[in-house]
Design a protein around this motif. Structure first.
Motif, PDB file in Angstrom:
ATOM      1  N   PRO A  96      31.094  27.637  51.781  1.00 40.80           N
ATOM      2  CA  PRO A  96      32.224  27.640  50.850  1.00 40.80           C
ATOM      3  C   PRO A  96      32.978  26.318  50.963  1.00 40.80           C
ATOM      4  CG  PRO A  96      32.742  28.973  52.771  1.00 40.80           C
ATOM      5  CD  PRO A  96      31.299  28.583  52.889  1.00 40.80           C
ATOM      6  N   PHE A  97      33.621  25.923  49.862  1.00 39.13           N
ATOM      7  CA  PHE A  97      34.464  24.735  49.921  1.00 39.13           C
ATOM      8  C   PHE A  97      35.689  25.046  50.760  1.00 39.13           C
ATOM      9  CE2 PHE A  97      32.657  24.118  45.485  1.00 39.13           C
ATOM     10  CZ  PHE A  97      31.667  23.273  45.929  1.00 39.13           C
ATOM     11  N   PRO A  98      36.237  24.055  51.429  1.00 41.62           N
ATOM     12  CA  PRO A  98      37.456  24.304  52.215  1.00 41.62           C
ATOM     13  C   PRO A  98      38.664  24.487  51.297  1.00 41.62           C
ATOM     14  CG  PRO A  98      36.808  22.009  52.368  1.00 41.62           C
ATOM     15  CD  PRO A  98      35.750  22.688  51.580  1.00 41.62           C
ATOM     16  N   LYS A  99      38.611  25.525  50.501  1.00 37.89           N
ATOM     17  CA  LYS A  99      39.691  25.820  49.558  1.00 37.89           C
ATOM     18  C   LYS A  99      39.933  27.315  49.596  1.00 37.89           C
ATOM     19  CE  LYS A  99      38.002  22.184  46.559  1.00 37.89           C
ATOM     20  NZ  LYS A  99      39.140  21.280  46.574  1.00 37.89           N
ATOM     21  N   SER A 100      40.811  27.779  48.720  1.00 37.83           N
ATOM     22  CA  SER A 100      41.071  29.214  48.708  1.00 37.83           C
ATOM     23  C   SER A 100      39.884  29.960  48.096  1.00 37.83           C
ATOM     24  CB  SER A 100      42.332  29.501  47.904  1.00 37.83           C
ATOM     25  OG  SER A 100      42.083  29.302  46.536  1.00 37.83           O
ATOM     26  N   ARG A 143      43.998  32.961  50.025  1.00 40.73           N
ATOM     27  CA  ARG A 143      43.724  32.538  51.410  1.00 40.73           C
ATOM     28  C   ARG A 143      42.502  31.650  51.481  1.00 40.73           C
ATOM     29  NH1 ARG A 143      44.349  37.829  54.988  1.00 40.73           N
ATOM     30  NH2 ARG A 143      46.414  38.424  54.246  1.00 40.73           N
ATOM     31  N   SER A 144      42.425  30.905  52.569  1.00 38.80           N
ATOM     32  CA  SER A 144      41.305  29.985  52.733  1.00 38.80           C
ATOM     33  C   SER A 144      39.987  30.742  52.837  1.00 38.80           C
ATOM     34  CB  SER A 144      41.490  29.151  53.993  1.00 38.80           C
ATOM     35  OG  SER A 144      40.285  28.455  54.268  1.00 38.80           O
ATOM     36  N   LEU A 146      37.598  29.788  54.403  1.00 34.57           N
ATOM     37  CA  LEU A 146      37.026  29.581  55.730  1.00 34.57           C
ATOM     38  C   LEU A 146      37.463  30.669  56.703  1.00 34.57           C
ATOM     39  CD1 LEU A 146      37.467  25.713  55.982  1.00 34.57           C
ATOM     40  CD2 LEU A 146      35.537  27.018  55.112  1.00 34.57           C
TER      41      LEU A 146
END
Lengths: 251, 295
Positions: A96-100, A143-144, A146
């Motif tokens: 996943p991208f480091p985004k929400s 939320r993230s 990650l």
């Protein structure tokens, strides 16, 4: 069943090394096709030619043809970005991208030009529902990505791929980094998804191929050794090498 | 000697060396700060210097240093980012990129006095920009650029391949993938590096002696028209920076309090560079949190 992807006499070279030798396959629409075989047999390479991810590796050369919906994807007038929208991919490691969570799913549609908030909300919800993740994350979409578990991350990656409305979903050993329960969930999800999408999966796990796929292709040293209905390939293989492999004598 | 004793000796030796280094650093910083901090006052930071009498300040010099920094960064950042992105993502690895990398390395290890003389001959005289902030900024760009290119390249290279592939697999173009996925991930690295490079600009003196000059016109801090010759914002006026000022008053200062002024200015310089470093760390972390939505 109709063939969606038609691979004909495909040779692929990495520099001097021939990774695929005269591969010919028809991959049927709205079904799961599994590629099995020992490490280095070319199954991942073939998967990555289907959305031209091999383009990034310098020195890759291809002969023969791959047609998706009747169109040669390596012809010069093909737009790689359009192809990759049609042929989505889920990788081995959840990435996943480091985004929400929301932004991960909305990412593709947004960059393909959808700006309307309500439309994006719909896409995010339907994609997360399709990936059977909605109920687990609907209360913390901001939320993230990650912060959720590996299995959830992988389903999020599937949702992210579905959000750009592909026809084909490539899964490159997508459960090999997950625990058995998460793996099972992804397998169930694949069963659900094949009603709408054509799925091609590479797997190291023969049981997985036997459990979930409709067709199985067995690769060895860059060649297709055997290609049949999954049930037939596992119960009654024609080639002795296939039998040796599925009975665990090598690989 | 048995292994245990050898291990103890090695540990003691390494700890001693580390302690010596910390002592030297702390001594140096302490000496400069203790001598200088007492002299720093609001008046000292804002008033213009005096040539003969005591009581001069460093106001224009401080302003010049900051303004020069901004100018340099305006030139360096776009060039460095562009070249770094090219080196990391577009250039085919081979002799060409190896050569560019070599040039970049050589450029970054150039003695700054040589860059200053180059600036004098080419920028100041040949191009006719004269002793000016703009000439100074161009000279500083010469050795800030390699740093910026390397930082950008390293930042992008540190982005996991999976992230890049995820972007491409969604059908994003290469540029969109770089811009919207890779750069945000790389930005803490790039930003931290940029601010550290800025600290270096702030402390540079040798390259500026012959490019930005050693004097400032009487600045009129009420005139903010960048084209007026006495405006502080005019980039084509000569400008003495803080570091150059320290060098000058130490070597030829006539004011009776010249040593105190040099000490005070040195302390201001050190404190500013320390601030840059701390802001760099804090800002890098902040941006990382912001972009990655991690708590």
């Amino acid at each position: 069943m109709q063939a969606l992807i038609d691979i004909d006499q495909l040779d692929l070279y990495y520099g001097d090394f021939q990774a695929l030798k005269k591969v010919s396959l028809d991959i049927p629409e709205k079904a799961i096709t599994a590629f099995i075989g020992p490490s280095g047999c070319g199954k991942s390479t073939l998967l990555r030619t289907l959305n031209r991810m091999n383009d990034m590796i310098p020195g890759t050369r291809i002969e023969g043809s791959i047609k998706v919906s009747g169109k040669d994807i390596y012809s010069s007038d093909v737009d790689v970005e359009t192809l990759r929208k049609k042929v989505g991919m889920v990788f081995q490691q959840p990435n996943p991208f480091p985004k929400s969570i929301y932004d991960n799913v909305a990412y593709g549609p947004r960059l393909h030009g959808i700006a309307d908030k309500q439309r994006l909300d719909e896409i995010v919800e339907s994609s997360l529902r399709a990936a059977v993740l909605w109920d687990e994350v609907k209360d913390h979409l901001k939320r993230s990505a990650l912060g959720i578990s590996g299995g959830q991350q992988q389903r999020l990656c599937i949702a992210r791929a579905l959000a750009v409305e592909p026809d084909v979903l490539l899964m490159d050993e997508s459960t090999s980094a997950l625990d058995p329960i998460s793996t099972l969930k992804i397998e169930e999800l694949a069963q659900e998804l094949k009603k709408r999408y054509t799925i091609v999966m590479v797997t190291h796990n023969m049981h997985q191929a036997a459990r979930v796929s409709n067709q199985t292709v067995f690769f060895l040293n860059g060649e297709v050794i055997e290609y049949a209905e999954t049930e037939k390939l596992f119960s009654n293989p024609v080639d002795s090498r296939t039998e040796d492999y599925i009975s665990g004598r090598f690989g | 000697m048995n292994a245990k004793t050898a291990d103890k000796i090695a540990t003691a030796l390494i700890v001693t060396i580390a302690a010596i280094i910390i002592l030297i650093l702390a001594g140096l910083l302490g000496y400069i700060l203790i001598r200088g901090v007492g002299h720093i006052s609001f008046d000292f930071l804002t008033s213009p210097p005096e040539t003969i009498r005591a009581g001069g300040g460093i106001g224009p010099q401080l302003f010049n240093s900051l303004f020069l920094l901004v100018l340099t960064m305006i030139i360096t950042i776009p060039l460095g980012l562009g070249a770094g992105i090219y080196m990391s993502e577009y250039a085919k690895p081979g002799r060409g990129t190896d050569f560019i990398r070599l040039v970049v390395e050589v450029l970054s290890s150039f003695p700054s006095i040589v860059v200053g003389l180059f600036g004098l001959l080419v920028i100041v005289n040949l191009f006719g920009f004269g002793f000016s902030l703009f000439s100074g900024a161009l000279a500083l760009t010469v050795f800030n650029l390699p740093l910026m290119v390397r930082i950008t390249e390293q930042g992008l290279k540190s982005v996991p391949r999976e992230q890049k592939e995820a972007g491409l697999a969604l059908g994003l173009s290469k540029w969109k993938t770089i811009r919207s996925i890779m750069l945000p991930i790389a930005i803490p690295v790039i930003l931290t590096g940029t601010i550290l490079a800025a600290g270096r600009v702030f402390g540079e003196a040798a390259a500026l002696l012959f490019t930005a000059g050693m004097s400032s016109p009487r600045l009129d801090f009420s005139d903010w028209n960048p084209l007026s010759p006495f405006s502080p914002l005019n980039p084509f006026r000569p400008a003495e920076t803080l570091a150059v000022h320290i060098w000058k008053i130490n070597s030829e200062g006539l004011a009776p309090d010249a040593p105190e002024i040099a000490a005070g200015a040195s302390a201001v310089l050190i404190i500013t560079v320390l601030l840059f470093n701390m802001i760099a760390r804090w800002f890098g972390r902040y941006v990382h949190r912001k972009f990655t939505a991690t708590k």
